[in-house]
Enzyme design. Structure first.
Site, PDB file in Angstrom:
ATOM      1  N   ASN A  73     -25.452 -20.178  28.453  1.00 61.20           N
ATOM      2  CA  ASN A  73     -26.379 -19.109  27.571  1.00 61.20           C
ATOM      3  C   ASN A  73     -26.197 -17.902  27.684  1.00 61.20           C
ATOM      4  OD1 ASN A  73     -27.381 -21.776  26.698  1.00 61.20           O
ATOM      5  ND2 ASN A  73     -29.424 -21.373  27.338  1.00 61.20           N
ATOM      6  N   HIS A 125     -20.523   8.881 -13.815  1.00 61.99           N
ATOM      7  CA  HIS A 125     -20.482   7.747 -14.760  1.00 61.99           C
ATOM      8  C   HIS A 125     -19.025   7.386 -15.334  1.00 61.99           C
ATOM      9  CE1 HIS A 125     -24.932   8.328 -15.252  1.00 61.99           C
ATOM     10  NE2 HIS A 125     -24.661   9.705 -14.994  1.00 61.99           N
ATOM     11  N   SER A 158       5.568  -9.121 -10.939  1.00 62.87           N
ATOM     12  CA  SER A 158       4.806 -10.400 -11.638  1.00 62.87           C
ATOM     13  C   SER A 158       6.166 -11.363 -11.648  1.00 62.87           C
ATOM     14  CB  SER A 158       4.480  -9.818 -12.949  1.00 62.87           C
ATOM     15  OG  SER A 158       4.255 -11.136 -13.801  1.00 62.87           O
ATOM     16  N   LYS A 190       6.406  -5.407 -14.356  1.00 64.07           N
ATOM     17  CA  LYS A 190       5.115  -5.011 -13.720  1.00 64.07           C
ATOM     18  C   LYS A 190       5.261  -4.715 -12.284  1.00 64.07           C
ATOM     19  CE  LYS A 190       1.027  -5.918 -14.783  1.00 64.07           C
ATOM     20  NZ  LYS A 190       0.419  -7.231 -15.292  1.00 64.07           N
ATOM     21  N   GLU A 229      -6.212  -4.228  -4.581  1.00 66.28           N
ATOM     22  CA  GLU A 229      -7.167  -5.558  -5.402  1.00 66.28           C
ATOM     23  C   GLU A 229      -7.694  -6.354  -4.170  1.00 66.28           C
ATOM     24  OE1 GLU A 229      -5.054  -7.557  -8.329  1.00 66.28           O
ATOM     25  OE2 GLU A 229      -4.254  -5.460  -9.264  1.00 66.28           O
TER      26      GLU A 229
END
Ligand code: ARG
Length: 465
Positions: free
Chosen positions: A116, A162, A283, A289, A296
């Site tokens: 412990n 915003h 890609s 791409k 990400e």
């Protein structure tokens, strides 16, 4: 315990061996094995304490230290590793020591300690070490942002609220904001060490030991600030875990916001950044791409880091004090969070360091979207107009431009005068991006002169003055 390979730590009271189901559920050695170096270091310190308490002779201490150091080497080289019957790292290493030293001597080390206090001590040492590694990476990332910021103090860019054009800002200012957030993460890691680098050793199972041990001495030897002052707290507390997991989750959140920003800036619609080939992906089907996968993943990994934190908080909630086996669930979330950050941050550092910026695109876009409307209002205020009225006048300018599909600086003197006689042609001096940025020159503002001071100060804080 007739079986020599049996590392079971109890036995006396039990007539039957553990069921296979019980053993399978109970086993943690496949993940807690990474605590082995800390456990061995702790064992050597504990041997010295037992010796000081006259519970080990000089010769026994020497063999014990020799044994732990041999076992360390064997663990490091992989010569010694856990076997199926080992429950956890502690029982496995005790088996190893007994194999090296024999049951009589090897079995003496368990005196005065329990798994412990042992596991709580190992885990604090582990987190402490990882906190330094993570701190180093977070600092390196902050430096990467600082260096990029230094090249872009005079680059104007649209600033957002915003996610709409709000006011033009120095792009250096925009990049430097990340340094401040990351530096707070570094401070949180240091703060964790100030608060939690204390030793549970000596707490035993929960009540301390009747043997004349020296908890403060062990604490010093293991580089803790001191021993914890309450043995029940020492074996029960896991706020050192939740707090660390909060810090790693917060780092994850900061990285996710960096990631989101890069994804956005890298979109064709923004076209602000170029990612280096070696820090982006292609890609399998679309040859054109170039994808911001690191950004990400930085965004996505925050989810698991937060999950590690909340999962553990749920485990800790309402637990009775004293050790409960639920506490074994504290390790995997921490290991996962550490592993996640140790691969994620280096990739983000590389991405940021090698990123280049399309400064003309940003500069051209900076004043658009009526981002200078506040400048008209504040110009009027400086000339004595109450802000409420100034806000209305500037708003009318925007409405006028919208109806004509022009920008504020395209308005003629007559257009201005028709909206308000207070709008003389002098208002044009603030209708430039530079004028707008330079005007925001109070402490913390985006005026390049302030941003340069800010970056200089960050250099000092990051230790690269
Ligand atoms: N493997 C255990 C853990 O990680 C070690 C402590 C076990 N203590 C006990 N009393 N069963 O928590």
């Amino acid at each position: 315990m007739s079986d020599k390979k049996n590392s079971n730590l109890w036995g006396g009271r039990f007539k039957e061996p553990a069921s296979i189901e019980m053993a399978n559920l109970s086993r943690s050695v496949h993940f807690d094995w990474r605590l082995a170096p800390y456990d061995l270091r702790q064992s050597a310190a504990h041997a010295r304490v037992l010796h000081a308490a006259n519970l080990l002779t000089d010769v026994e201490l020497e063999s014990m230290l020799d044994g732990t150091s041999q076992l360390s080497d064997q663990v490091l080289s992989g010569v010694f590793s856990p076997i199926d019957t080992d429950e956890d790292v502690h029982s496995s290493l005790e088996r190893g020591l007994i194999e090296l030293l024999g049951a009589d001597l090897g079995g003496k080390l368990r005196a005065g300690r329990s798994r412990n206090d042992q596991v709580a001590t190992d885990f604090r040492m582990y987190i402490r070490e990882q906190s330094f590694a993570i701190e180093e990476l977070v600092t390196e990332l902050a430096i990467a942002f600082l260096e990029q910021a230094e090249s872009h103090v005079d680059t104007p860019a649209p600033g957002f609220t915003h996610l709409q054009h709000a006011q033009p800002v120095s792009f250096g200012h925009e990049l430097a904001k990340h340094c401040h957030a990351l530096l707070r993460d570094v401070e949180r890691l240091k703060d964790w060490r100030d608060r939690h680098n204390y030793s549970p050793m000596g707490a035993g199972a929960l009540a301390g030991s009747s043997l004349p041990l020296d908890p403060q001495g062990v604490a010093r030897e293991l580089e803790f600030i001191a021993a914890l002052a309450n043995s029940i707290d020492a074996v029960s507390a896991r706020d050192f875990v939740s707090e660390f997991l909060f810090v790693t989750a917060q780092i994850g959140i900061n990285l996710s916001r960096i990631g989101e920003e890069v994804v956005l800036w890298n979109s064709r619609e923004f076209g602000w950044v170029n990612l280096h080939d070696s820090y982006s992906t292609g890609s399998s089907i679309m040859p054109q791409k170039k994808n911001p996968d690191i950004a990400e993943l930085a965004r996505g990994k925050a989810g698991r880091l937060i999950g590690d934190l909340t999962g553990f908080l749920a485990t800790a909630k309402s637990l009775p004090f004293g050790y409960n086996r639920d506490l074994q669930e504290d390790k995997e979330p921490v290991f996962d969070s550490v592993d996640t950050l140790l691969v994620l941050i280096p990739a983000v550092i590389g991405m940021i360091k090698t990123m280049t910026f399309n400064t003309e695109v940003m500069a051209a876009s900076a004043p658009t979207g009526f981002a200078l409307a506040t400048d008209i209002a504040e110009w009027l205020v400086r000339a004595g107009t109450p802000f409420r009225k100034a806000h209305e006048i500037a708003g009318e300018c925007v409405a006028f431009c919208e109806s004509k599909n022009i920008e504020l600086w395209d308005m003629t003197d007559a257009d201005f005068a028709a909206i308000s006689p207070d709008l003389t042609s002098d208002v044009r001096e603030v209708l430039t991006t530079e004028g707008s940025m330079n005007a925001r020159d109070a402490f913390g503002g985006t005026a390049p002169v302030r941003v340069r001071e800010q970056l200089q100060n960050l250099r000092g804080r990051l230790g690269i003055a």
